[in-house]
Design a protein around this motif. Structure first.
Motif, PDB file in Angstrom:
ATOM      1  N   SER A  67       0.942  -1.060  -0.026  1.00 16.75           N
ATOM      2  CA  SER A  67      -0.323  -0.032  -0.114  1.00 16.75           C
ATOM      3  C   SER A  67       0.880   1.268   0.058  1.00 16.75           C
ATOM      4  CB  SER A  67      -0.698  -0.118   1.219  1.00 16.75           C
ATOM      5  OG  SER A  67      -0.257   0.352   2.426  1.00 16.75           O
ATOM      6  N   TYR A  68       0.274   2.406  -0.174  1.00 17.84           N
ATOM      7  CA  TYR A  68       0.966   3.709  -0.270  1.00 17.84           C
ATOM      8  C   TYR A  68       1.649   3.874   1.290  1.00 17.84           C
ATOM      9  CZ  TYR A  68      -1.189   4.435  -4.712  1.00 17.84           C
ATOM     10  OH  TYR A  68      -1.513   4.256  -5.872  1.00 17.84           O
ATOM     11  N   GLN A  69       1.081   3.526   2.265  1.00 17.87           N
ATOM     12  CA  GLN A  69       1.459   3.590   3.533  1.00 17.87           C
ATOM     13  C   GLN A  69       3.032   2.834   3.811  1.00 17.87           C
ATOM     14  OE1 GLN A  69      -1.705   2.715   3.083  1.00 17.87           O
ATOM     15  NE2 GLN A  69      -2.866   4.389   4.053  1.00 17.87           N
ATOM     16  N   ASP A  70       3.222   1.865   3.039  1.00 17.58           N
ATOM     17  CA  ASP A  70       4.414   1.130   3.082  1.00 17.58           C
ATOM     18  C   ASP A  70       5.500   1.789   2.457  1.00 17.58           C
ATOM     19  OD1 ASP A  70       2.993  -0.709   4.350  1.00 17.58           O
ATOM     20  OD2 ASP A  70       2.561  -2.176   2.428  1.00 17.58           O
ATOM     21  N   PRO A  72       6.735   5.207   3.073  1.00 16.80           N
ATOM     22  CA  PRO A  72       7.015   6.720   3.395  1.00 16.80           C
ATOM     23  C   PRO A  72       8.412   7.286   2.993  1.00 16.80           C
ATOM     24  CG  PRO A  72       7.166   5.065   4.974  1.00 16.80           C
ATOM     25  CD  PRO A  72       6.790   4.344   4.002  1.00 16.80           C
ATOM     26  N   GLU A 110      -8.259   6.201  -6.600  1.00 16.57           N
ATOM     27  CA  GLU A 110      -6.854   5.906  -6.407  1.00 16.57           C
ATOM     28  C   GLU A 110      -6.156   7.313  -6.151  1.00 16.57           C
ATOM     29  OE1 GLU A 110      -3.418   3.829  -6.395  1.00 16.57           O
ATOM     30  OE2 GLU A 110      -5.477   3.083  -6.761  1.00 16.57           O
ATOM     31  N   LYS A 113      -6.793   8.037  -2.585  1.00 14.10           N
ATOM     32  CA  LYS A 113      -6.119   7.088  -1.593  1.00 14.10           C
ATOM     33  C   LYS A 113      -4.542   7.918  -1.538  1.00 14.10           C
ATOM     34  CE  LYS A 113      -7.291   2.679  -3.170  1.00 14.10           C
ATOM     35  NZ  LYS A 113      -6.802   1.433  -3.791  1.00 14.10           N
ATOM     36  N   GLN A 114      -4.013   8.244  -2.866  1.00 13.25           N
ATOM     37  CA  GLN A 114      -2.761   8.894  -2.673  1.00 13.25           C
ATOM     38  C   GLN A 114      -2.525  10.230  -2.126  1.00 13.25           C
ATOM     39  OE1 GLN A 114      -1.111   8.822  -6.736  1.00 13.25           O
ATOM     40  NE2 GLN A 114      -1.586   6.643  -6.980  1.00 13.25           N
ATOM     41  N   ASP A 116      -4.630  11.042   0.394  1.00 13.26           N
ATOM     42  CA  ASP A 116      -4.840  10.856   1.939  1.00 13.26           C
ATOM     43  C   ASP A 116      -3.488  10.413   2.765  1.00 13.26           C
ATOM     44  OD1 ASP A 116      -7.560  11.496   1.600  1.00 13.26           O
ATOM     45  OD2 ASP A 116      -8.124   9.549   1.633  1.00 13.26           O
ATOM     46  N   VAL A 117      -2.796   9.561   1.893  1.00 17.22           N
ATOM     47  CA  VAL A 117      -1.607   9.149   2.477  1.00 17.22           C
ATOM     48  C   VAL A 117      -0.470  10.198   2.527  1.00 17.22           C
ATOM     49  CG1 VAL A 117       0.155   7.338   2.265  1.00 17.22           C
ATOM     50  CG2 VAL A 117      -1.856   6.774   1.961  1.00 17.22           C
ATOM     51  N   GLY A 118      -0.465  11.392   1.664  1.00 14.40           N
ATOM     52  CA  GLY A 118       0.438  12.433   1.435  1.00 14.40           C
ATOM     53  C   GLY A 118       1.442  11.890   0.379  1.00 14.40           C
ATOM     54  N   PHE A 119       1.028  10.912  -0.606  1.00 14.36           N
ATOM     55  CA  PHE A 119       1.991  10.534  -1.584  1.00 14.36           C
ATOM     56  C   PHE A 119       1.960  11.647  -2.740  1.00 14.36           C
ATOM     57  CE2 PHE A 119       3.214   7.350  -4.716  1.00 14.36           C
ATOM     58  CZ  PHE A 119       4.332   6.729  -3.922  1.00 14.36           C
TER      59      PHE A 119
END
Length: 126
Positions: A67-70, A72, A110, A113-114, A116-119
């Motif tokens: 996931s994007y959280q993986d 950082p 998508e 999601k990106q 929200d994670v700060g991506f």
């Protein structure tokens, strides 16, 4: 005067349209109750190699970004996208490209999601 059969075979082969190679794949879930961790692997391997590959993937599943959280620690020096603009040229607005509603919804999900994670971040350009 006709061509030799070997040459006719070569010419017939040349005329065939070549497409991309597409191997049959299967979807495998490596997750152990903590959510889906799906990967696609080819089906054209022997059973012993398939078992070895599955053992390897399960053993090293913590290496993959699921996931994007993986992710950082990605440096913005490598992954940052910029649009080089020439100040002497005025920007041109392109024609709006419409998409199918179901595709548009998937894209919105998508991108959300990106964000929200700060991506992703909004960039201001002239």
């Amino acid at each position: 005067m006709g061509l030799p059969p070997e040459l006719e075979k070569i010419l017939a082969h040349e005329d065939q349209e070549m497409g991309p190679h597409q191997e049959e794949t299967e979807l495998v879930d490596l997750g152990t109750g903590s959510g889906k961790k799906e990967v696609k692997i080819g089906t054209g391997m022997t059973a012993p190699i398939h078992e070895e590959l599955m053992a390897l993937l399960k053993n090293f599943q913590d290496i993959f970004a699921w996931s994007y959280q993986d992710m950082p620690g990605l440096s913005s020096d490598i992954v940052q996208h910029r649009l080089p603009l020439n100040r002497k040229c005025s920007p041109v607005k392109q024609k709006l490209r419409r998409m199918k509603p179901e595709t548009s919804l998937k894209i919105k999900e998508e991108v959300k999601k990106q964000f929200d994670v700060g991506f992703l971040a909004v960039a201001r350009y002239p």
